[in-house]
Write an enzyme that holds these catalytic residues in place. Sequence first.
Site, PDB file in Angstrom:
ATOM      1  N   PRO A 104       0.713  -1.018   0.117  1.00 46.35           N
ATOM      2  CA  PRO A 104       0.088   0.065   0.073  1.00 46.35           C
ATOM      3  C   PRO A 104       0.913   1.113  -0.082  1.00 46.35           C
ATOM      4  O   PRO A 104       1.928   1.270   0.851  1.00 46.35           O
ATOM      5  CB  PRO A 104      -0.820   0.024   1.497  1.00 46.35           C
ATOM      6  CG  PRO A 104       0.227  -1.030   2.272  1.00 46.35           C
ATOM      7  CD  PRO A 104       0.715  -2.065   1.280  1.00 46.35           C
ATOM      8  N   CYS A 115       3.504   2.988   8.456  1.00 44.54           N
ATOM      9  CA  CYS A 115       3.759   4.152   7.612  1.00 44.54           C
ATOM     10  C   CYS A 115       4.903   5.067   8.582  1.00 44.54           C
ATOM     11  O   CYS A 115       4.406   5.351   9.737  1.00 44.54           O
ATOM     12  CB  CYS A 115       2.694   4.800   7.373  1.00 44.54           C
ATOM     13  SG  CYS A 115       3.001   6.452   6.625  1.00 44.54           S
TER      14      CYS A 115
END
Length: 330
Positions: A18, A102
């Site tokens: 992603p 992230c």
Amino acid sequence: MSLKIGPWHIESPLVLAPMAGITDRPFRTLCRNMGAGLAVSEMITSETRLWKSRKTSTRLAIEGEQEPVSIQIAGNDPAMMAEAARENALRGAQIIDINMGCPAKKVCSKAAGSALLRDETLVRDILQAVVDSVDIPVTLKIRTGWDHNNRNALTIARLAEECGIQALSIHGRTRADGFKGDAEYETIRQVCSNSALPVIANGDITSAAHARRVLEQTNAAAVMMGRAALGRPWIFRETRHYLETGEILAPPTPDEQYRLIMDHIRVIHEFYGGVQGVRIARKHIGWYLRQFADGEQWRRRIVRLDNNEEQLDGLSLSLDNLLQDQSRVA
């Protein structure tokens, strides 16, 4: 070799990572067609009140995607994460992926993404809340830890297994590393040796041969590739062929490259429409053209074009010239 996530038996052990602003539905579809067994969505905020924005609404669009559809959510509040998971399941998601990997400052500054790795109690609370909120598999993406002195991937893996997480993706860097330096796979190997969860190894996997080395070195169930697929989505086809046969697959012919690239940009235009489609397409065009010696010169011309037809015409002309030159060199 295959990857099992809950009831899903995924034949290809290759996963598209992603990437915010990149792995939209057009790109996920392309990479799945090229051989990725799973393509995880862009990160979606757990604040459902923001879902009506244009950016988030396009990220939520999953109609017509190949199964299983995996949606990644991010946040730091267990109740909000659970609600986001439920809403996405109602919209058709078949796997919920939780982002704790992230490293972006704007995400970590809100104590989300990899910032969560510093608070193992909160990690457990979020994982349990999300798993309990849906009847579809929940997966987790992490880094090896917060920094080199605080690598806690083994602990997080144990928490994940206890909470009912179905698969774990690990990027071989800490939050402090960002994307600097080389990814390390020893921590991933340790997790694979000490956890019953299927582990997906991530970080710096840029070729078919490298993918096989990482699988052998870590004993992971699958590998995840992100940046290596930008401008080269056929890396999934090449890697899958190599893993299955041991043979190096020839790159796409110039004609196939032309068709794949042009079709991708057309789909982007259709998906986003008008001005937005042209803007989104520019970065993908840049990634496609960078593989050519003279690609940057053509990119500079194309970024000045501001409507769909002009952009497609400019791209077509550039590819005609660049692929022709590539054929002569070959």
